[in-house]
Design an enzyme around this catalytic site. Sequence first.
Site, short mmCIF file in Angstrom:
data_model
loop_
_atom_site.label_atom_id
_atom_site.label_comp_id
_atom_site.label_asym_id
_atom_site.label_seq_id
_atom_site.Cartn_x
_atom_site.Cartn_y
_atom_site.Cartn_z
N TYR A 26 0.76 -1.18 0.04
CA TYR A 26 -0.12 0.11 0.12
C TYR A 26 0.77 1.22 -0.04
CZ TYR A 26 -3.49 -3.35 1.35
OH TYR A 26 -4.46 -4.37 1.20
N HIS A 101 -8.81 1.80 -5.65
CA HIS A 101 -8.04 0.94 -4.95
C HIS A 101 -6.65 1.32 -5.18
CE1 HIS A 101 -11.15 -2.11 -3.98
NE2 HIS A 101 -11.50 -1.95 -5.21
#
Length: 157
Positions: A26, A101
């Site tokens: 991430y 996302h």
Amino acid sequence: MPETPVIYVLNGPNLNLLGVREPDIYGHETLADVQALCEKAAEGAKVVFLQSNHEGQLIDWVHEARTEGSVLVINPAGYGHTSVALLDALKTLSIPVIECHLSNPASREEFRHKTYVSLVATGVVAGFGPQSYELAVKAAVKLAAERAAAPARSSKD
């Protein structure tokens, strides 16, 4: 719809730990960094940027966006794969929905390959890290402008 576009950016569970949780997937940017990127990308539109680890809270915000928002950008995180209730809330919207996302779910574990949100999303932006949000917000601004410029349909149409 408000005169100044209002872009809701909703963030699901564990995104409050962005920058700390699995930075190899991430990234190192925090949620505050992502919020600043969204606000800059909004080009004068109002950004309502929210995060919750609680499914019901996210649903309440979807309901709020139904009457207060121009476009909804949502990173449902894990709820995208599990929450029929979130899908049902999203189905009540007449505004565009952009699924967002940080990672590319299609390149990860098989259970991440599909989301309920995709069933109602106008579009999906994924795999570009925080830039996914920037791209999603820019698309949201464009969609809001197109909707505002569209002629109102009469009841005879």
